[in-house]
Design an enzyme around this catalytic site. Structure first.
Site, mmCIF file in Angstrom:
data_model
loop_
_atom_site.group_PDB
_atom_site.id
_atom_site.type_symbol
_atom_site.label_atom_id
_atom_site.label_comp_id
_atom_site.label_asym_id
_atom_site.label_seq_id
_atom_site.Cartn_x
_atom_site.Cartn_y
_atom_site.Cartn_z
ATOM 1 N N SER A 1 -7.133 3.965 -5.586
ATOM 2 C CA SER A 1 -8.359 4.352 -4.876
ATOM 3 C C SER A 1 -8.500 5.872 -4.869
ATOM 4 C CB SER A 1 -8.297 3.833 -3.443
ATOM 5 O OG SER A 1 -9.382 4.319 -2.701
ATOM 6 N N CYS B 1 -11.735 14.187 4.725
ATOM 7 C CA CYS B 1 -12.795 13.237 5.076
ATOM 8 C C CYS B 1 -12.829 13.083 6.604
ATOM 9 C CB CYS B 1 -12.550 11.892 4.404
ATOM 10 S SG CYS B 1 -12.477 12.020 2.616
ATOM 11 N N CYS C 1 0.851 -1.191 0.000
ATOM 12 C CA CYS C 1 0.000 0.000 0.000
ATOM 13 C C CYS C 1 0.883 1.235 0.000
ATOM 14 C CB CYS C 1 -0.882 -0.049 1.251
ATOM 15 S SG CYS C 1 -1.921 1.397 1.443
ATOM 16 N N LEU D 1 -16.744 5.302 -1.653
ATOM 17 C CA LEU D 1 -18.109 5.831 -1.735
ATOM 18 C C LEU D 1 -18.602 6.195 -0.327
ATOM 19 C CD1 LEU D 1 -20.141 6.474 -3.921
ATOM 20 C CD2 LEU D 1 -21.045 4.158 -3.737
ATOM 21 N N GLY E 1 -3.052 10.373 1.117
ATOM 22 C CA GLY E 1 -3.239 11.309 0.014
ATOM 23 C C GLY E 1 -4.274 10.886 -0.992
HETATM 24 N N1 SAH Z 1 -7.534 9.170 -0.941
HETATM 25 C C1 SAH Z 1 -7.905 7.927 -1.496
HETATM 26 C C2 SAH Z 1 -6.942 6.805 -1.183
HETATM 27 C C3 SAH Z 1 -6.372 6.750 0.213
HETATM 28 S S1 SAH Z 1 -7.502 6.333 1.506
HETATM 29 C C4 SAH Z 1 -9.307 7.563 -1.098
HETATM 30 O O1 SAH Z 1 -9.860 8.240 -0.239
HETATM 31 O O2 SAH Z 1 -9.862 6.647 -1.688
HETATM 32 C C5 SAH Z 1 -7.714 4.572 1.310
HETATM 33 C C6 SAH Z 1 -8.997 4.035 1.910
HETATM 34 O O3 SAH Z 1 -8.976 4.041 3.348
HETATM 35 C C7 SAH Z 1 -10.231 4.855 1.523
HETATM 36 O O4 SAH Z 1 -11.295 4.047 1.123
HETATM 37 C C8 SAH Z 1 -10.534 5.570 2.813
HETATM 38 O O5 SAH Z 1 -11.852 6.009 2.844
HETATM 39 C C9 SAH Z 1 -10.210 4.518 3.830
HETATM 40 N N2 SAH Z 1 -10.110 5.041 5.207
HETATM 41 C C10 SAH Z 1 -9.833 6.308 5.590
HETATM 42 N N3 SAH Z 1 -9.872 6.415 6.944
HETATM 43 C C11 SAH Z 1 -10.148 5.193 7.431
HETATM 44 C C12 SAH Z 1 -10.319 4.661 8.744
HETATM 45 N N4 SAH Z 1 -10.179 5.416 9.819
HETATM 46 N N5 SAH Z 1 -10.631 3.356 8.858
HETATM 47 C C13 SAH Z 1 -10.718 2.557 7.758
HETATM 48 N N6 SAH Z 1 -10.573 3.002 6.504
HETATM 49 C C14 SAH Z 1 -10.294 4.308 6.317
HETATM 50 FE FE1 SF4 Z 2 -10.280 11.311 2.276
HETATM 51 FE FE2 SF4 Z 2 -8.611 9.544 1.111
HETATM 52 FE FE3 SF4 Z 2 -7.769 12.001 1.750
HETATM 53 FE FE4 SF4 Z 2 -8.283 10.292 3.689
HETATM 54 S S1 SF4 Z 2 -6.684 10.110 2.155
HETATM 55 S S2 SF4 Z 2 -8.909 12.480 3.610
HETATM 56 S S3 SF4 Z 2 -10.002 9.156 2.823
HETATM 57 S S4 SF4 Z 2 -9.353 11.501 0.267
#
Ligand code: SAH
Ligand code: SF4
Length: 354
Positions: A201, A117, A106, A224, A169
């Site tokens: 992703s 998020c 990863c 999603l 990121g």
């Molecule tokens: N930024 C991209 C890729 C990195 S995050 C994205 O958001 O898709 C990779 C995955 O981990 C995403 O699906 C994200 O929503 C999830 N993720 C983020 N915080 C998390 C948490 N606290 N527990 C489990 N999965 C998490």
């Molecule tokens: Fe959202 Fe992915 Fe950035 Fe975390 S790494 S804030 S899940 S976009």
């Protein structure tokens, strides 16, 4: 003495330009590419197909980077986590998650993330900077160094068989470097990870989805996490800019008539927020409306200090998964790995004090 140029992260064309600039024939660039990415060589002295003179010239002009391993932890279940540091002191974590006969590394594309998020630890750290193409590629090269997987093994024998761009990121907020890095990682003359074994992703930067996937040929995963705009905007602010309709239309366009293109939708289950059966039905309706061939990846929420969400209880997770499966969608629940070393994509840490 002019500053040395870093080779890792240059495209094939750029590498050829550098070699011709030194007055060398272009086939030397091909050999150099193989030394870098097929053999994983970091020492010009050991590039035995070059004359001593050329080796000296290369060492005078170029560098071959690897991020520094600041810490490394191996979990009881063999999940491995590295804390990596780049030349300017910025850090990212990388995780290797082994399965039966293969495993996924990863990797990250940014230090921090601007998407904010609400459930994401990286998102709470704001964006520090983009990673360069070389910094993205060299993370995976460190994993290969650790496992001794040089020269590039054949598909059947490699442990580090898959790459997931699911670390820190948002890759589509750093598209140029991400695309360049993915092209290098999947190049058949070098690292040669098959495109089908690389998954990127995204949180849904809709206008960049189709072009990026077409250019790189890797697989798509979309975070999603909610079945309607009201809820999604609440937990993923980027949804206000690119609402669900735009994201799913892009997914539909990407999929087209190509039956082999399955999209993975990541869905984090948060207790009392997005885990009801009514919400599962909304999700199914969305998939049908956009005629998407999709697989769900139901992710247990990893709690972190300062975040108020709670993971869904097991019975709700099971019921949610069953609802999707009854509608014909694969909906595996991601197994928590490396719990004893807190290794999980999506909650990687970057700050030095952590
Ligand atoms: N930024 C991209 C890729 C990195 S995050 C994205 O958001 O898709 C990779 C995955 O981990 C995403 O699906 C994200 O929503 C999830 N993720 C983020 N915080 C998390 C948490 N606290 N527990 C489990 N999965 C998490
Ligand atoms: Fe959202 Fe992915 Fe950035 Fe975390 S790494 S804030 S899940 S976009």
């Amino acid at each position: 003495m002019p500053e040395k140029i870093e080779l890792i992260g240059l495209s094939k064309e750029e590498l050829a330009e550098q070699i011709t600039r030194l007055g060398e024939k272009s086939f030397r660039a091909k050999q150099l590419w193989q030394w870098l990415y097929f053999h994983g060589e970091t020492d010009f002295e050991k590039m035995s197909s070059f004359s001593l003179d050329l080796r000296r010239k290369l060492a005078e002009n170029f560098t071959i980077m690897r991020p520094k391993i600041v810490a490394e932890q191996l979990s009881q279940d063999k999940t491995r986590k590295w804390l990596l540091e780049f030349a300017d002191g910025q850090r990212v974590e990388m995780v290797y998650i082994p399965e039966e006969d293969r495993g996924a590394v990863c990797i990250s594309t940014q230090v921090g993330c601007a998407m904010g998020c609400k459930f994401c630890h990286t998102g709470s750290q704001k964006l520090t900077r983009n990673l360069s193409a070389g910094e993205i590629v060299s993370q995976f090269m460190v994993a290969r160094d650790t496992y001794g997987e040089w020269p590039s093994p054949t598909n059947e024998t490699r442990y580090l068989s898959n790459i997931v761009v699911m670390g820190m990121g948002e890759p589509l907020q750093n598209p140029e470097n991400t695309i360049k890095a993915l092209k290098i990682l999947t190049d058949g003359d070098g690292i040669a990870i098959s495109r089908r074994r690389v998954t990127m992703s995204t949180s849904g930067i809709a206008p960049r989805i189709v072009s990026t996937l077409k250019e790189t040929g890797v697989r798509l995963a979309v975070s999603l996490h909610a079945p309607n705009n009201e809820l999604r905007s609440m937990i993923m602010p980027i949804n206000k800019r690119y609402p669900i309709e735009e994201v799913l239309s892009a997914c539909q366009e990407y999929q087209g008539n190509d039956g082999s293109r399955y999209i993975t939708f990541e869905y984090l289950l948060l207790d009392g927020i997005n885990d009801s059966l009514a919400q599962a039905h909304q999700l199914i309706a969305l998939m049908k409306k956009y005629k998407l061939r999709a697989t769900f990846n139901l992710i247990p929420f990893n709690p972190w200090p300062g975040c108020d969400f709670r993971p869904s209880p097991t019975n709700k997770v099971t019921a949610f998964a069953k609802e999707l499966e009854n509608a014909g969608f694969a909906a595996p629940v991601r197994v928590a790995r490396g719990q004893d070393i807190l290794a999980a994509c999506g909650q990687l840490k970057s700050k030095k004090e952590q």
